[in-house]
Design a protein around this motif. Structure first.
Motif, PDB file in Angstrom:
ATOM      1  N   ARG A 191       0.799  -1.354  -0.023  1.00  0.00           N
ATOM      2  CA  ARG A 191       0.014   0.079  -0.049  1.00  0.00           C
ATOM      3  C   ARG A 191       0.770   1.207   0.037  1.00  0.00           C
ATOM      4  NH1 ARG A 191      -1.313   4.037   3.315  1.00  0.00           N
ATOM      5  NH2 ARG A 191      -0.016   2.835   5.067  1.00  0.00           N
ATOM      6  N   VAL A 192       1.763   1.320   0.905  1.00  0.00           N
ATOM      7  CA  VAL A 192       2.696   2.455   1.003  1.00  0.00           C
ATOM      8  C   VAL A 192       3.530   2.473  -0.535  1.00  0.00           C
ATOM      9  CG1 VAL A 192       4.811   3.470   2.252  1.00  0.00           C
ATOM     10  CG2 VAL A 192       2.791   2.447   3.491  1.00  0.00           C
ATOM     11  N   ARG A 193       3.918   1.517  -0.938  1.00  0.00           N
ATOM     12  CA  ARG A 193       4.694   1.603  -2.261  1.00  0.00           C
ATOM     13  C   ARG A 193       3.767   2.309  -3.389  1.00  0.00           C
ATOM     14  NH1 ARG A 193       9.738  -0.643  -2.827  1.00  0.00           N
ATOM     15  NH2 ARG A 193      10.356  -1.726  -1.079  1.00  0.00           N
ATOM     16  N   GLU A 194       2.355   1.800  -3.274  1.00  0.00           N
ATOM     17  CA  GLU A 194       1.630   2.335  -4.280  1.00  0.00           C
ATOM     18  C   GLU A 194       1.496   3.774  -4.246  1.00  0.00           C
ATOM     19  OE1 GLU A 194      -1.815   0.224  -4.285  1.00  0.00           O
ATOM     20  OE2 GLU A 194      -0.976  -1.973  -4.671  1.00  0.00           O
ATOM     21  N   VAL A 195       1.438   4.221  -3.016  1.00  0.00           N
ATOM     22  CA  VAL A 195       1.014   5.737  -2.714  1.00  0.00           C
ATOM     23  C   VAL A 195       2.350   6.608  -3.171  1.00  0.00           C
ATOM     24  CG1 VAL A 195       1.058   7.292  -0.748  1.00  0.00           C
ATOM     25  CG2 VAL A 195      -0.419   5.292  -0.592  1.00  0.00           C
ATOM     26  N   ILE A 196       3.745   5.901  -2.884  1.00  0.00           N
ATOM     27  CA  ILE A 196       4.985   6.552  -3.263  1.00  0.00           C
ATOM     28  C   ILE A 196       4.886   6.569  -4.849  1.00  0.00           C
ATOM     29  CG2 ILE A 196       7.432   6.266  -3.116  1.00  0.00           C
ATOM     30  CD1 ILE A 196       7.297   5.124  -0.667  1.00  0.00           C
ATOM     31  N   ASN A 197       4.744   5.524  -5.147  1.00  0.00           N
ATOM     32  CA  ASN A 197       4.802   5.696  -7.024  1.00  0.00           C
ATOM     33  C   ASN A 197       3.829   6.692  -7.441  1.00  0.00           C
ATOM     34  OD1 ASN A 197       6.632   3.544  -7.027  1.00  0.00           O
ATOM     35  ND2 ASN A 197       5.051   1.830  -7.038  1.00  0.00           N
ATOM     36  N   ARG A 198       2.939   6.824  -6.974  1.00  0.00           N
ATOM     37  CA  ARG A 198       1.662   7.918  -7.371  1.00  0.00           C
ATOM     38  C   ARG A 198       2.361   9.290  -7.279  1.00  0.00           C
ATOM     39  NH1 ARG A 198      -2.449   4.800  -5.104  1.00  0.00           N
ATOM     40  NH2 ARG A 198      -2.755   6.317  -3.384  1.00  0.00           N
ATOM     41  N   LYS A 199       2.981   9.387  -5.902  1.00  0.00           N
ATOM     42  CA  LYS A 199       3.406  10.832  -5.543  1.00  0.00           C
ATOM     43  C   LYS A 199       4.728  11.085  -6.293  1.00  0.00           C
ATOM     44  CE  LYS A 199       1.375  11.240  -0.735  1.00  0.00           C
ATOM     45  NZ  LYS A 199       1.550  11.144   0.575  1.00  0.00           N
ATOM     46  N   MET A 200       5.314  10.140  -6.899  1.00  0.00           N
ATOM     47  CA  MET A 200       6.505  10.250  -7.463  1.00  0.00           C
ATOM     48  C   MET A 200       6.484  10.970  -8.937  1.00  0.00           C
ATOM     49  SD  MET A 200       9.372  10.057  -5.713  1.00  0.00           S
ATOM     50  CE  MET A 200      10.616  10.031  -7.127  1.00  0.00           C
ATOM     51  N   GLN A 201       5.090  11.000  -9.481  1.00  0.00           N
ATOM     52  CA  GLN A 201       4.783  11.800 -10.442  1.00  0.00           C
ATOM     53  C   GLN A 201       5.234  13.056 -10.420  1.00  0.00           C
ATOM     54  OE1 GLN A 201       0.940  10.324 -11.800  1.00  0.00           O
ATOM     55  NE2 GLN A 201       1.758   8.222 -11.779  1.00  0.00           N
ATOM     56  N   GLU A 202       4.713  13.817  -9.045  1.00  0.00           N
ATOM     57  CA  GLU A 202       4.859  15.091  -8.839  1.00  0.00           C
ATOM     58  C   GLU A 202       5.360  15.173  -7.521  1.00  0.00           C
ATOM     59  OE1 GLU A 202       5.026  18.855 -10.026  1.00  0.00           O
ATOM     60  OE2 GLU A 202       4.286  17.383 -11.402  1.00  0.00           O
ATOM     61  N   PRO A 203       6.707  14.995  -7.189  1.00  0.00           N
ATOM     62  CA  PRO A 203       7.185  14.728  -5.677  1.00  0.00           C
ATOM     63  C   PRO A 203       7.265  15.997  -4.927  1.00  0.00           C
ATOM     64  CG  PRO A 203       8.988  13.803  -7.683  1.00  0.00           C
ATOM     65  CD  PRO A 203       7.648  14.596  -8.074  1.00  0.00           C
ATOM     66  N   SER A 204       6.985  15.763  -3.686  1.00  0.00           N
ATOM     67  CA  SER A 204       6.750  16.859  -2.623  1.00  0.00           C
ATOM     68  C   SER A 204       8.005  16.702  -1.526  1.00  0.00           C
ATOM     69  CB  SER A 204       5.308  17.351  -2.188  1.00  0.00           C
ATOM     70  OG  SER A 204       5.012  16.359  -1.147  1.00  0.00           O
ATOM     71  N   SER A 205       7.994  17.469  -0.564  1.00  0.00           N
ATOM     72  CA  SER A 205       8.847  17.173   0.520  1.00  0.00           C
ATOM     73  C   SER A 205       8.413  16.368   1.468  1.00  0.00           C
ATOM     74  CB  SER A 205       9.203  18.513   1.451  1.00  0.00           C
ATOM     75  OG  SER A 205       8.138  19.378   1.597  1.00  0.00           O
ATOM     76  N   HIS A 206       6.947  15.936   1.050  1.00  0.00           N
ATOM     77  CA  HIS A 206       6.309  14.950   1.972  1.00  0.00           C
ATOM     78  C   HIS A 206       5.911  13.683   1.325  1.00  0.00           C
ATOM     79  CE1 HIS A 206       6.005  17.534   5.607  1.00  0.00           C
ATOM     80  NE2 HIS A 206       6.044  18.543   4.570  1.00  0.00           N
ATOM     81  N   THR A 207       6.583  13.598   0.093  1.00  0.00           N
ATOM     82  CA  THR A 207       6.195  12.367  -0.553  1.00  0.00           C
ATOM     83  C   THR A 207       6.503  10.781   0.217  1.00  0.00           C
ATOM     84  OG1 THR A 207       6.872  13.291  -2.641  1.00  0.00           O
ATOM     85  CG2 THR A 207       7.230  10.955  -2.685  1.00  0.00           C
ATOM     86  N   PHE A 208       7.411  10.920   1.061  1.00  0.00           N
ATOM     87  CA  PHE A 208       7.735   9.397   1.909  1.00  0.00           C
ATOM     88  C   PHE A 208       7.176   9.516   3.311  1.00  0.00           C
ATOM     89  CE2 PHE A 208      11.261  10.474  -1.495  1.00  0.00           C
ATOM     90  CZ  PHE A 208      11.044   9.277  -2.289  1.00  0.00           C
ATOM     91  N   ASP A 209       6.148  10.572   3.658  1.00  0.00           N
ATOM     92  CA  ASP A 209       5.695  10.538   4.907  1.00  0.00           C
ATOM     93  C   ASP A 209       5.336   9.243   5.585  1.00  0.00           C
ATOM     94  OD1 ASP A 209       6.630  13.180   5.018  1.00  0.00           O
ATOM     95  OD2 ASP A 209       4.654  13.997   5.483  1.00  0.00           O
ATOM     96  N   ASP A 210       4.559   8.516   4.529  1.00  0.00           N
ATOM     97  CA  ASP A 210       3.903   7.384   5.025  1.00  0.00           C
ATOM     98  C   ASP A 210       4.924   6.203   5.076  1.00  0.00           C
ATOM     99  OD1 ASP A 210       1.486   8.356   5.086  1.00  0.00           O
ATOM    100  OD2 ASP A 210       0.883   7.341   3.181  1.00  0.00           O
ATOM    101  N   ALA A 211       5.789   6.075   4.200  1.00  0.00           N
ATOM    102  CA  ALA A 211       6.862   5.227   4.291  1.00  0.00           C
ATOM    103  C   ALA A 211       8.106   5.317   5.366  1.00  0.00           C
ATOM    104  CB  ALA A 211       7.785   5.239   2.956  1.00  0.00           C
ATOM    105  N   GLN A 212       7.837   6.927   5.614  1.00  0.00           N
ATOM    106  CA  GLN A 212       9.081   7.000   7.058  1.00  0.00           C
ATOM    107  C   GLN A 212       8.490   6.696   8.273  1.00  0.00           C
ATOM    108  OE1 GLN A 212       9.584  11.381   7.372  1.00  0.00           O
ATOM    109  NE2 GLN A 212      11.622  11.014   8.540  1.00  0.00           N
ATOM    110  N   LEU A 213       7.157   7.003   8.057  1.00  0.00           N
ATOM    111  CA  LEU A 213       6.548   6.533   9.634  1.00  0.00           C
ATOM    112  C   LEU A 213       6.625   4.884   9.672  1.00  0.00           C
ATOM    113  CD1 LEU A 213       4.783   6.908  12.269  1.00  0.00           C
ATOM    114  CD2 LEU A 213       2.656   6.980  10.614  1.00  0.00           C
ATOM    115  N   GLN A 214       6.416   4.287   8.800  1.00  0.00           N
ATOM    116  CA  GLN A 214       6.485   2.892   8.779  1.00  0.00           C
ATOM    117  C   GLN A 214       7.673   2.448   9.078  1.00  0.00           C
ATOM    118  OE1 GLN A 214       5.514  -0.216   5.396  1.00  0.00           O
ATOM    119  NE2 GLN A 214       3.663   0.394   6.027  1.00  0.00           N
ATOM    120  N   ILE A 215       8.653   2.933   8.769  1.00  0.00           N
ATOM    121  CA  ILE A 215      10.222   2.472   9.034  1.00  0.00           C
ATOM    122  C   ILE A 215      10.469   2.893  10.378  1.00  0.00           C
ATOM    123  CG2 ILE A 215      12.668   2.892   8.679  1.00  0.00           C
ATOM    124  CD1 ILE A 215      11.103   0.941   6.642  1.00  0.00           C
TER     125      ILE A 215
END
Length: 199
Positions: free
Chosen positions: A143-167
């Motif tokens: 789920r987090v990977r899919e979110v990142i892949n969508r956000k990478m089309q227009e990256p922001s400073s918070h693109t990885f927030d969900d992934a960072q929280l998971q790690i």
């Protein structure tokens, strides 16, 4: 392997002494006697040979109270540059240093305002820690990977927030309890307490 080549396991460092080691993390910040005391204590307590930690954070010598505080909460540990350095060294012994490196890269990305820099850093983070082709890939759910892949089309400073929280949660639940019981943490606690009682 030809006889002229040297196996990496046979290469010995020129000296165990690190003249420019910083107070805490073996980078090239400064030199102090506290570092030598800590090295002696750690050398006696563990056999794990770690290479120098690249790009470690500059930090002051932690107080005994600060080091004790790291056992009270993971948040206290992660808010301390010295704490992050020592925890990162522990993660290296477990071959999971990429978790801390990813978390730090996300923190750095959040401070960026320039769109071009954000795009560049986001792509580097993706290639280094998210891509399945990377040797430093972190463990994320689909789920987090899919979110990142969508956000990478227009990256922001918070693109990885969900992934960072998971790690962060993974490090807290999985690595942190072992860190508190490790020789690295116990030796450090003993060293700073000993130094404090002598002064």
């Amino acid at each position: 392997m030809s006889r002229h080549e040297t196996s990496p396991s046979t290469v010995q460092p020129a000296s165990n002494h690190r003249p420019n080691a910083c107070c805490f993390c073996w980078c090239c910040c400064c030199s102090c006697s506290w570092n030598e005391d800590r090295e002696r204590a750690w050398r006696a307590s563990r056999e794990t040979k770690l290479e120098s930690i690249p790009n470690c954070e500059a930090c002051a010598k932690p107080t005994p109270e600060e080091v004790q505080g790291w056992a009270q909460s993971f948040d206290k540990l992660m808010k301390s540059p010295a704490g992050r350095n020592v925890f990162r060294e522990f993660l290296r012994t477990e071959y999971s240093e990429e978790n801390m490196l990813f978390w730090l890269a996300c923190e750095e990305l959040k401070t960026e305002c320039n769109k071009h820099t954000i795009d560049e850093k986001a792509r580097m983070i993706y290639e280094d820690y998210i891509s399945i082709l990377s040797p430093k890939e972190v463990s994320l759910d689909s789920r987090v990977r899919e979110v990142i892949n969508r956000k990478m089309q227009e990256p922001s400073s918070h693109t990885f927030d969900d992934a960072q929280l998971q790690i962060y949660t993974l490090m807290h639940r999985d690595s942190y309890p072992r860190f508190l019981n490790s020789a690295i943490y116990k030796s450090l606690l003993q060293t700073v307490s000993h130094s404090s009682s002598e002064s």
